[in-house]
Design a protein around this motif. Structure first.
Motif, PDB file in Angstrom:
ATOM      1  N   SER A  41       0.819  -1.350  -0.077  1.00  0.00           N
ATOM      2  CA  SER A  41       0.009   0.038   0.000  1.00  0.00           C
ATOM      3  C   SER A  41       0.972   1.078  -0.070  1.00  0.00           C
ATOM      4  CB  SER A  41      -0.934   0.279   1.275  1.00  0.00           C
ATOM      5  OG  SER A  41      -1.860  -1.081   1.131  1.00  0.00           O
ATOM      6  N   GLN A  82      -8.030   0.538  -0.167  1.00  0.00           N
ATOM      7  CA  GLN A  82      -8.175  -0.817   0.640  1.00  0.00           C
ATOM      8  C   GLN A  82      -9.442  -0.675   1.472  1.00  0.00           C
ATOM      9  OE1 GLN A  82      -4.467  -1.638   2.533  1.00  0.00           O
ATOM     10  NE2 GLN A  82      -5.061  -3.703   2.908  1.00  0.00           N
ATOM     11  N   ASP A 160      -6.089  -0.967  -4.453  1.00  0.00           N
ATOM     12  CA  ASP A 160      -5.386  -1.468  -3.321  1.00  0.00           C
ATOM     13  C   ASP A 160      -6.469  -2.580  -2.587  1.00  0.00           C
ATOM     14  OD1 ASP A 160      -4.020  -2.080  -1.004  1.00  0.00           O
ATOM     15  OD2 ASP A 160      -3.793   0.134  -0.333  1.00  0.00           O
TER      16      ASP A 160
HETATM   17 MG   LIG Z   1      -2.037  -2.755   2.353  1.00  0.00          MG
END
Ligand SMILES: [Mg+2]
Ligand SMILES: Nc1ncnc2c1ncn2[C@@H]1O[C@H](COP(=O)(O)OP(=O)(O)OP(=O)(O)O)[C@@H](O)[C@H]1O
Length: 372
Positions: A41, A82, A160
């Motif tokens: 990330s 994410q 992500d």
């Molecule tokens: Mg991550």
């Protein structure tokens, strides 16, 4: 198209990303893969300047991202966060339209674009547009996340763990949809996941990371066949030869299938295909539908009567399509205990066959050790 040069990110003494250099070609899906905390990330966020690196540069089309105006970065790069990250107090439609709104698009244009995106991700705009994020299922929310990133039609997409928050079945559906959409849109994608199966399904190239560094950067086929070291070998697991099969479509190893009509002279046909080195002969009826097969060796040896020689099969159970993977073909073979399966088109007409021996040739390319 995207170039990372000597990127390092430090938090105090801790190095989250350690001197990474990487190129992602235009139209390619590059998957950053690795265990939790390896820096995926962080690397992604450095590309669109959500984070500044401690050292190194990111170039997009040869230009340093530091020299891009924020508005231009927004237009060039779509981002799927994410854990989805939809804004809870905005409707789904407003969520999708957020970047176009920031870019100052007119209302009509935004709503037309939003509608287009709903269609692209397979959701009915009339039904979903005015819902709020908490009224969505996990899979729907993830689809909206992707639509939102695509809203301003950016050439680059950063994703992500875009399908991380759903059950395995929904996840597979979303991955398949993504691959289909990507084939059409041809974005340059950097896709983060810690899930190997997901990487194998979507990647053109995989960047395998460990502790902030790149361990191996290659196609999924090559990583699975030739893991660079013990870490890669252990990460991809013992069944890598099987996993690798899912990268090969049936069409790659499909060959011509010997076919005979049930009304023809089966014995004569069997003799002729036997001479050509085939053992199994596919039998079709007057409508060219597949009825079953003949084991030519048995027929020639026993000269059995016509009624006995055809092994009748439910086509749907054993046949594969040319766009299926060799992994699926292999499971059909193992489930039914047969070494050759027919390949059929969308009308269930036979267009070829594939054999266990040819699938084995692919698995034999897998090295048994790593080079260290
Ligand atoms: Mg991550
Ligand atoms: N703001 C921060 N301050 C200190 N350390 C951080 C910070 N952000 C991330 N880290 C650390 O940097 C490392 C890399 O984090 P990153 O979020 O890139 O991991 P990841 O590979 O995306 O993991 P995951 O699969 O769990 O999402 C981790 O060890 C993390 O604890």
């Amino acid at each position: 198209m995207i170039k990372l040069i000597d990127i390092t990110k430090k938090y105090g003494e801790f190095t989250a990303v350690d001197d990474i250099s990487l190129k992602v070609k235009q139209g390619e899906v590059c998957v950053l893969l690795g265990p939790s905390g390896c820096g995926k990330s962080t690397t992604l966020k450095i590309i669109n300047r959500m984070l500044e690196p401690s050292n190194g540069n990111v170039l997009i089309e040869g230009k340093n991202v530091r020299d891009f105006k924020p508005e231009l970065l927004r237009r060039k790069i779509g981002y799927v966060i994410q854990y989805v990250g939809l804004f809870p107090h905005m409707t789904v439609g407003e969520n999708i339209g957020i970047v176009p709104k920031l870019l100052g698009w007119e209302k009509v244009k935004i709503s037309r674009r939003t509608e287009q995106l709903f269609t692209l991700i397979g959701l009915d705009p009339g039904f979903y547009s005015n819902k709020y994020p908490h009224e969505l299922s996990g899979g729907e929310a993830q689809r909206i996340g992707v639509a939102r990133a695509l809203a301003a039609d950016p050439p680059i997409l950063l994703m992500d763990e875009p399908f991380g928050a759903v059950d395995p079945l929904t996840r597979e559906i979303l991955q398949t949809e993504f691959v289909k959409i990507q084939k059409e849109l041809k974005k340059t994608v950097v896709f983060v996941t810690h899930d190997l199966e997901e990487a194998i399904r979507v990647a053109v190239r995989i960047v395998l990371m460990q502790k902030g560094r790149i361990v191996q950067h290659d196609t999924p086929e090559n990583i699975l066949a030739h893991p660079k070291n013990k870490f890669v070998h252990d990460f991809i697991g013992a069944d890598r030869a099987l996993k690798r099969l899912s990268r090969f479509p049936v069409s790659n190893i499909m060959r011509e299938a010997p076919v005979v009509k049930s009304s023809d002279d089966l014995f004569k046909a069997a003799k002729s295909v036997d001479k050509r080195g085939f053992r199994f002969l596919w039998v079709i009826d007057e409508n060219e539908e597949l009825l079953g097969w003949i084991d030519t060796t048995r027929l020639i040896r026993n000269k059995e009567k016509k009624e006995d020689v055809i092994t009748r099969i439910p086509v749907s159970r054993i046949a594969v399509r040319s766009d299926f993977t060799c992994k699926t073909a292999l499971s059909r073979m193992l489930a039914e205990g047969i070494k050759v399966v027919p390949v059929v088109d969308e009308n269930q007409k036979i267009i070829g066959e594939i054999s266990l021996a040819d699938i084995e040739k692919i698995t034999e390319e897998v090295a048994h050790t790593w080079q260290e």
